[in-house]
Write an enzyme that holds these catalytic residues in place. Structure first.
Site: not given
Ligand code: IVH
Length: 679
Positions: A35, A37, A82, A116, A118, A120, A139, A231, A320, A414, A417, A432, A437
């Site tokens: 739908e 599409d 950061s 929140e 974090k 990656d 950034r 965020y 962390k 290889c 063989c 190879c 082989c």
């Molecule tokens: S807050 C001043 N919130 O983690 C506010 N950062 O190691 C700083 N990241 O470069 C960022 N999830 O890109 C914030 N929920 C989250 C995040 C977050 C991932 C990243 C962010 C920052 C890095 C810091």
């Protein structure tokens, strides 16, 4: 007249944006892909007829423009700070104590915290002017980033216009910070496809997201499965500014931005700490990588009061998780032989616990990787296990070198063989080239019998190795010539087991064409490519005759794949395998039952049909016979050669495919009518 077209276009855009949002942001679609599409195609058609009505925020305009030759620099409106880190609950408490000392009592008394995930991924900064997405940046160093607007436009979770669902006027100007990422499952699939095409794979979803957004050609970004979490409201002008982080998240959500649903607000500090501790194991259940949690003081007034030290705010901290990396010694580098003859270097490690399992081997990708990272035998190395991914050696710890370490080079022969190893131009892998082989054959047999290929239950690597070693198998076709008496002589092969295996082999003779093509183990031809090939060529014989030129005309088949296919079929030994498979009774074509010569008129003469879903009065078999009786042909999969797709209840992906290719879709009644009217 134009007004009604303009209205329809506006309506379609609104609908498409809404359903895109339901799917990519809320993860809860209301309509089917088909739908969606259909709406999208209608919009494309109207815009093609009325180019003057195309606007940059139209959902049809996500991918566009020519490749860039460089990225422009973008000055951020405020520094993109950061975070400082806390490892464990005590460091969180130390952070809170520092804050308390800096605040007047009336503020210290009303502290609340937002936690929140974090993410990656890759930080992105999104700019909206009067609701329109106008600029997106990386950034960079926190002050100046790169303009990746064209790439970010291709990410479906990035709104091109806010609010996504009509809800009052947008702020005059809004800058939002978020994290672009690649979902884990999509990452695995993408890597498998890249590998099948002989292209470089990514080490993890983070690198994949960053690599995909730093492409000069937005079409490449568009082909990558990227998503987004936002965020932070970095800047807002001409709108009701949120006063707390919790309000900011809610505000972003209402505008239609993706906001992580796992965020949580706490008034009690220790409760929050407990939440962080309990949260750690849950990270594996998510479909995206996180490397911790971020804790933020909720109230913006208090945030301002606390300010920053260096480039990290005092009002936030990253909690962390313990790493899934470990350090161990690289004892040796060995090479195994893949099914297409690739020579794959892997690490032999001093056993080490990583993320709850003992790791003894890890991948080293290819020779370039080893050279670029300067990994030497004897090094102490960082080993990483991420999600489902095979463990990998990330880097050596050069500071720990003693001088005893040895550089490694790909052997020139290889290891199985002894034939010369060859590195084709433009490829990262050595091969190879010896078709006979034994190590290659074992891998090829393992692949041939695997689930996505011929799916022979009871056979796998071990059996392949044994049968090759005992001289029972010299190529994959020999599987179909195995005799029970031969197997009964092997250790551990009793009547029952042999019978089961013979049955499984018998059943494998009737696999769909795409499975057989996959099973052959042609370089760069994985299951996706095999599907495409089977849709275009309805038999191995047709495929065998295809030229490189013809193959490259097919969408999804590039020159590299085309060459590999033609090379494969041009080899005498491979053609012999095909003939042996045919002689053994293996199905070599899409199931097309022979047409019984019908008496009288053949109204469906020359037409090819595909049936999908449950028809109201005929079974699929009956419908097939009906079509054939009247002169038509029935195939299993939809291709450009299909004339009609007959659709019943709960159709499968074939319907979607038909719509993509613009092939007429009919129901059972229309099929009958075609015959009645002597079509
Ligand atoms: S807050 C001043 N919130 O983690 C506010 N950062 O190691 C700083 N990241 O470069 C960022 N999830 O890109 C914030 N929920 C989250 C995040 C977050 C991932 C990243 C962010 C920052 C890095 C810091």
């Amino acid at each position: 007249m134009n007004e009604s077209v303009a209205e329809r276009i506006a309506r379609l855009r609104e609908l498409i944006n809404y359903h895109n949002y339901r799917y990519h942001v809320l993860d809860s679609p209301e309509i089917s892909d088909a739908e969606y599409d259909a709406l999208f195609r209608e919009l494309q058609r109207l815009e093609a007829e009325h180019p003057e009505l195309v606007t940059p925020d139209s959902p049809t305009q996500r991918v566009g423009g020519e490749p860039l030759d460089h990225f422009e620099r973008v000055q951020h409106p405020v520094p993109m700070l950061s975070l400082s880190n806390a490892f464990g609950p005590d460091e969180l408490r130390a952070w809170r104590d520092r804050i308390l000392r800096l605040l007047p009592p009336e503020m210290a008394d009303r502290l609340a915290y937002v936690v929140e995930p974090k993410i990656d991924g890759l930080t992105v900064v999104l700019h909206y002017q009067d609701g329109l997405f106008v600029l997106g940046a990386t950034r960079g160093d926190g002050y100046v980033g790169e303009d990746i607007t064209a790439n970010l436009r291709t990410v479906p979770a990035v709104p091109l216009r806010i609010p996504v669902v009509r809800d009052g006027p947008p702020p005059h100007r809004l800058v939002v910070r978020g994290e672009a990422y690649m979902p884990r499952d999509a990452f695995e699939r993408m890597n498998a496809e890249l590998a099948a095409r002989g292209e470089r794979t990514f080490a993890n979803p983070r690198n994949a997201a960053a690599g995909s957004l730093r492409q000069l050609d937005p079409k490449i970004s568009a082909s990558r499965p990227l998503s987004l979490w936002t965020y932070q409201v970095v800047l807002i002008e001409g709108g009701e500014a949120p006063r707390t982080q919790w309000e900011a998240l809610d505000y972003l959500r209402r505008l239609g931005f993706p906001v992580n649903p796992l965020s949580k607000r706490f008034e009690d500090f220790e409760e929050m700490v407990q939440y962080c501790v309990d949260w750690e194991p849950r990270r594996h259940e998510l479909n995206y990588d996180t490397d911790g949690l971020v804790i933020k003081i909720d109230d913006f007034e208090i945030q301002e009061r606390l300010g920053a030290v260096g480039n990290a705010p005092r009002w936030a901290i990253a909690y962390k998780f313990p790493s899934e990396e470990a350090v161990t010694r690289l004892l040796d580098i060995k090479v195994n032989v893949g099914r297409t003859g690739t020579l794959n270097p892997y690490a032999v490690l001093e056993p080490v616990r990583v993320g709850g399992v003992t790791v003894r081997n890890a991948t080293l990708h290819n020779e370039d990787y080893i050279r670029e990272k300067d990994i030497r035998i004897g090094d102490m190395v960082v080993v990483k296990r991420a999600g489902e991914v095979i463990p990998q050696v990330v880097r050596p710890i050069k500071e720990l070198r003693t001088g005893e370490e040895r550089e490694w080079h790909m052997p020139d022969r290889c290891p199985a063989c002894g034939e010369p190893a060859v590195r084709p131009e433009g490829e990262v892998a050595y091969y190879c080239m010896n078709a006979a082989c034994p190590a290659q054959l074992v891998r090829l047999v393992e692949h041939f019998v695997s689930r996505g290929a011929m799916d022979i239950e009871g056979m796998g690597y071990k059996q392949a190795e044994l049968f090759v070693k005992k001289g029972l198998i010299h190529d994959v076709a020999d599987i179909f010539y195995l005799k029970p008496e031969q197997l009964l002589e092997l250790e551990g092969y009793k009547e029952k087991r042999v019978q089961n295996l013979m049955n499984a082999i018998q059943a494998a003779k009737d696999r769909p064409l795409a499975r057989l093509i996959t099973a052959l183990g042609i370089k760069f031809v994985g299951s996706t490519v095999a599907e495409i090939l089977a849709q275009h060529y309805h038999s191995i014989d047709e495929l065998m005759q295809a030229t490189e030129e013809e193959l490259t005309q097919i969408e999804g088949i590039g020159p590299k794949i085309a060459k590999s296919i033609v090379d494969w079929f041009s080899r005498e030994s491979n053609r012999r395998v095909i003939e042996k498979l045919r002689a053994a009774g293996v199905r070599m074509a899409e199931e097309v039952p022979e047409a019984p010569p019908a008496e009288g008129p053949r109204p469906l003469e020359g037409k090819t049909f595909v049936i999908t879903g449950t028809l109201p009065t005929m079974s699929r078999q009956e419908a097939t016979e009906f079509i054939i009786r009247h002169g038509g042909r029935v195939t299993n999969s939809v291709s450009r050669k299909t004339d009609y797709v007959v659709v019943g209840a709960s159709p499968g992906s074939k319907l979607r495919r038909a719509q993509e290719l613009g092939i007429p879709v009919i129901d059972e009644a229309q099929l009958r009518a075609m015959v009645d009217e002597g079509h």
